[in-house]
Design an enzyme around this catalytic site. Structure first.
Site, PDB file in Angstrom:
ATOM      1  N   GLU A   1     -36.531 -10.819  25.195  1.00 40.63           N
ATOM      2  CA  GLU A   1     -35.857 -12.809  25.109  1.00 40.63           C
ATOM      3  C   GLU A   1     -35.597 -13.557  25.909  1.00 40.63           C
ATOM      4  O   GLU A   1     -35.219 -14.270  26.362  1.00 40.63           O
ATOM      5  CB  GLU A   1     -35.734 -12.859  23.946  1.00 40.63           C
ATOM      6  CG  GLU A   1     -36.689 -12.480  22.752  1.00 40.63           C
ATOM      7  CD  GLU A   1     -38.043 -13.958  22.346  1.00 40.63           C
ATOM      8  OE1 GLU A   1     -37.043 -15.235  23.017  1.00 40.63           O
ATOM      9  OE2 GLU A   1     -39.623 -13.837  22.609  1.00 40.63           O
TER      10      GLU A   1
ATOM     11  N   GLN B   1     -23.007 -11.852  38.590  1.00 35.69           N
ATOM     12  CA  GLN B   1     -23.913 -12.236  39.806  1.00 35.69           C
ATOM     13  C   GLN B   1     -24.391 -13.399  39.344  1.00 35.69           C
ATOM     14  O   GLN B   1     -25.154 -14.232  40.681  1.00 35.69           O
ATOM     15  CB  GLN B   1     -25.924 -11.704  38.876  1.00 35.69           C
ATOM     16  CG  GLN B   1     -26.702 -11.938  39.829  1.00 35.69           C
ATOM     17  CD  GLN B   1     -27.894 -11.288  39.444  1.00 35.69           C
ATOM     18  OE1 GLN B   1     -28.551  -9.676  39.331  1.00 35.69           O
ATOM     19  NE2 GLN B   1     -28.762 -11.701  38.247  1.00 35.69           N
TER      20      GLN B   1
ATOM     21  N   HIS C   1     -35.219 -12.908  29.217  1.00 41.07           N
ATOM     22  CA  HIS C   1     -36.363 -13.189  30.246  1.00 41.07           C
ATOM     23  C   HIS C   1     -36.838 -15.278  30.039  1.00 41.07           C
ATOM     24  O   HIS C   1     -36.655 -15.956  30.850  1.00 41.07           O
ATOM     25  CB  HIS C   1     -36.967 -12.942  31.043  1.00 41.07           C
ATOM     26  CG  HIS C   1     -36.335 -11.300  31.667  1.00 41.07           C
ATOM     27  ND1 HIS C   1     -36.368 -10.394  31.103  1.00 41.07           N
ATOM     28  CD2 HIS C   1     -35.713 -10.928  32.714  1.00 41.07           C
ATOM     29  CE1 HIS C   1     -36.325  -9.334  31.825  1.00 41.07           C
ATOM     30  NE2 HIS C   1     -35.494 -10.148  32.861  1.00 41.07           N
TER      31      HIS C   1
HETATM   32  P1  AMP Z   1     -33.219  -8.935  35.395  1.00 43.02           P
HETATM   33  O1  AMP Z   1     -34.797  -8.711  35.185  1.00 43.02           O
HETATM   34  O2  AMP Z   1     -32.208  -8.064  34.497  1.00 43.02           O
HETATM   35  O3  AMP Z   1     -32.991  -8.842  37.442  1.00 43.02           O
HETATM   36  O4  AMP Z   1     -33.189 -10.231  34.812  1.00 43.02           O
HETATM   37  C1  AMP Z   1     -33.466 -11.434  35.642  1.00 43.02           C
HETATM   38  C2  AMP Z   1     -32.739 -12.764  34.888  1.00 43.02           C
HETATM   39  O5  AMP Z   1     -33.291 -12.612  33.752  1.00 43.02           O
HETATM   40  C3  AMP Z   1     -31.632 -13.052  35.418  1.00 43.02           C
HETATM   41  O6  AMP Z   1     -30.970 -13.984  35.681  1.00 43.02           O
HETATM   42  C4  AMP Z   1     -30.905 -11.755  33.791  1.00 43.02           C
HETATM   43  O7  AMP Z   1     -29.619 -12.595  34.018  1.00 43.02           O
HETATM   44  C5  AMP Z   1     -31.650 -12.427  32.788  1.00 43.02           C
HETATM   45  N1  AMP Z   1     -31.409 -11.977  31.231  1.00 43.02           N
HETATM   46  C6  AMP Z   1     -31.574 -10.377  31.443  1.00 43.02           C
HETATM   47  N2  AMP Z   1     -31.378  -9.892  30.315  1.00 43.02           N
HETATM   48  C7  AMP Z   1     -30.662 -11.446  29.364  1.00 43.02           C
HETATM   49  C8  AMP Z   1     -29.997 -11.670  28.511  1.00 43.02           C
HETATM   50  N3  AMP Z   1     -30.011 -10.962  27.603  1.00 43.02           N
HETATM   51  N4  AMP Z   1     -29.757 -13.029  28.168  1.00 43.02           N
HETATM   52  C9  AMP Z   1     -29.952 -13.668  28.651  1.00 43.02           C
HETATM   53  N5  AMP Z   1     -31.005 -13.660  30.393  1.00 43.02           N
HETATM   54  C10 AMP Z   1     -30.656 -12.208  30.350  1.00 43.02           C
END
Ligand code: AMP
Length: 315
Positions: free
Chosen positions: A50, A175, A52
Site C-alpha cells: 500500500e 533517501q 507504493h
Molecule cells: P522501494 O520499493 O522500497 O524502493 O520503495 C519505493 C518507494 O516507495 C520509495 O519512495 C519509498 O520511500 C516508498 N515507500 C516504501 N514504503 C513505503 C510506505 N510504507 N509508505 C509510503 N511510501 C513507501
C-alpha cells in the site's frame, strides 16, 4: 502507446504493461508529451504494498501519464546485503500497479540499465557530505555507497523517464532528503513529492522487507513504531531526552537493539538536542529477525508544545 488510448482509459483496471527497454519507454513518454500530457513517476524496487500504491494513486490524481519503474538496483546493495533474496513478484506488481492507476511499468533487466554490468559504470551522481554519511550512510552501516547507488540510478531513471513530478515515500526519509538535494543541486526539471508513510493497522511501516519476518518477529517489529510514538510523545511533554528513554524502553521490551535511534533536523540531517523552530525527524533502524527495518516520525515544532485538545483536557 497510443495517447488516445490513455485518454480513453485513464484508470486501467488491468495489469499495467511492462516495457523492458529505455527506447520503448522514451517513445511512450515522448508520445504523451507531444499530446501535452504531464508525466508522473514512481520509482520502486517492486513487491508492491500500500505504501507504493499510495504514491501511484497520488501520481494518478495529478498527472496524465503515470509511469512506475520496477527495478531492484544492484548498486545500492553492499556485498552481504539482501540483493539475492530481495522479494520479487512481477506479475502481481503489474496487476497492482495497473489497478492503482499506473499506465506503464518500466521493468528493465540489469543489462538494460547497466550495459557494462553494475560495476562497469564510470559516472556516478553522488550527494556528498553529511546527508549521505550519517544514519544509514554511516560507514559502519550501509555507507555512503548505498546513497551513491540510489542517486545514480534515480538520476538515470529521471533522464530516461523525464517526469514532471516524481513521488517518494517519507518511510525512506533520508533517501527523500538526499534526492531533493540532488534535484536542487543539479537542476533536474522535476518536482519531488514526498508522501506520508503508510502503516499496517498495528503501526508497522509497510515495507517489502517485512516479508522476511516470521510471525513472532512480525509481532516484535511493531515496537519500532511504538518507540517512535513514545519519542514524539516524550518530546512534546518532557523533551527529547524523555522521549528517547521511553522509545528505548519500548524497543528493549521487544528485545530489539537499535542500530540507531536519533533526532535530526528534517532538512539538513544535523543532530538536534531539542525541538525548537524547525521540523525534526526521529529515525530508527534495527535488525528484527531476518530483516533490517527502518522507520521515522516527523515532528513539527508547532505541534511540539504540550497543548492537550479540549477532550483530553476534560479527562
Ligand atoms: P522501494 O520499493 O522500497 O524502493 O520503495 C519505493 C518507494 O516507495 C520509495 O519512495 C519509498 O520511500 C516508498 N515507500 C516504501 N514504503 C513505503 C510506505 N510504507 N509508505 C509510503 N511510501 C513507501
Amino acid at each position: 502507446m497510443n495517447s488516445n488510448l490513455l485518454a480513453d482509459n485513464p484508470r486501467p483496471t488491468v495489469a499495467a504493461p511492462a516495457l523492458r527497454t529505455k527506447a520503448e519507454l522514451r517513445a511512450a513518454v515522448a508520445e504523451a508529451k507531444r499530446a501535452g500530457q504531464t508525466v508522473g513517476f514512481v520509482p520502486t524496487m517492486g513487491y508492491l504494498h500500500e505504501g507504493h500504491l499510495s504514491l501511484i494513486r497520488a501520481a494518478r490524481a495529478e498527472c496524465d501519464l503515470v509511469v512506475m519503474s520496477l527495478f531492484v538496483n544492484p548498486t545500492q546493495f553492499s556485498p552481504g546485503e539482501d540483493l539475492d533474496r530481495y522479494p520479487r513478484d512481477e506479475e502481481r506488481d503489474l496487476r497492482l500497479a495497473g489497478e492503482a492507476g499506473a499506465d506503464l511499468v518500466f521493468a528493465p533487466g540489469v543489462e538494460e540499465v547497466y550495459p557494462d554490468g553494475p560495476k562497469g559504470i564510470a559516472t556516478y551522481v553522488e550527494v556528498a557530505g553529511p546527508l549521505t554519511s550519517v544514519l544509514d550512510g554511516d560507514p559502519s552501516r550501509r555507507g555512503p555507497e548505498h546513497f551513491c547507488g540510489v542517486t545514480t540510478v534515480v538520476a538515470k531513471l529521471f533522464n530516461i523517464v523525464a517526469p514532471d513530478v516524481a513521488y517518494f515515500g517519507q518511510k525512506d526519509a533520508q533517501q527523500a532528503v538526499v534526492i531533493r538535494r540532488m534535484v536542487s543541486d543539479l537542476d533536474f526539471p522535476v518536482r519531488i513529492e514526498v508522501l506520508p508513510t503508510v502503516r499496517e493497522p498495528d503501526g508497522l511501516a509497510m515495507s517489502s522487507r517485512n516479508a522476511y519476518l516470521g510471525e513472532e518477529d512480525r509481532q516484535r517489529a511493531t515496537a519500532l513504531s511504538r518507540a517512535l510514538q513514545a519519542a514524539e510523545r516524550g518530546a512534546r511533554e518532557g523533551g527529547l531526552g524523555a522521549g528517547f528513554a521511553a522509545a528505548r524502553r519500548e524497543l528493549a521490551e521487544a528485545g530489539i537493539e537499535p542500530e540507531y535511534l536519533e533526532a535530526r533536523d528534517a532538512e539538513t540531517l544535523e543532530p538536534v538536542e531539542a525541538i525548537e523552530a524547525r521540523p525534526v525527524l526521529v529515525l530508527v533502524a534495527a535488525p528484527v529477525g531476518a530483516a533490517r527495518l527502518i522507520d521515522n516520525v516527523l515532528i513539527h515544532p508547532n505541534k511540539a508544545e504540550n497543548q492537550p485538545s479540549p477532550s483530553e483536557g476534560e479527562k
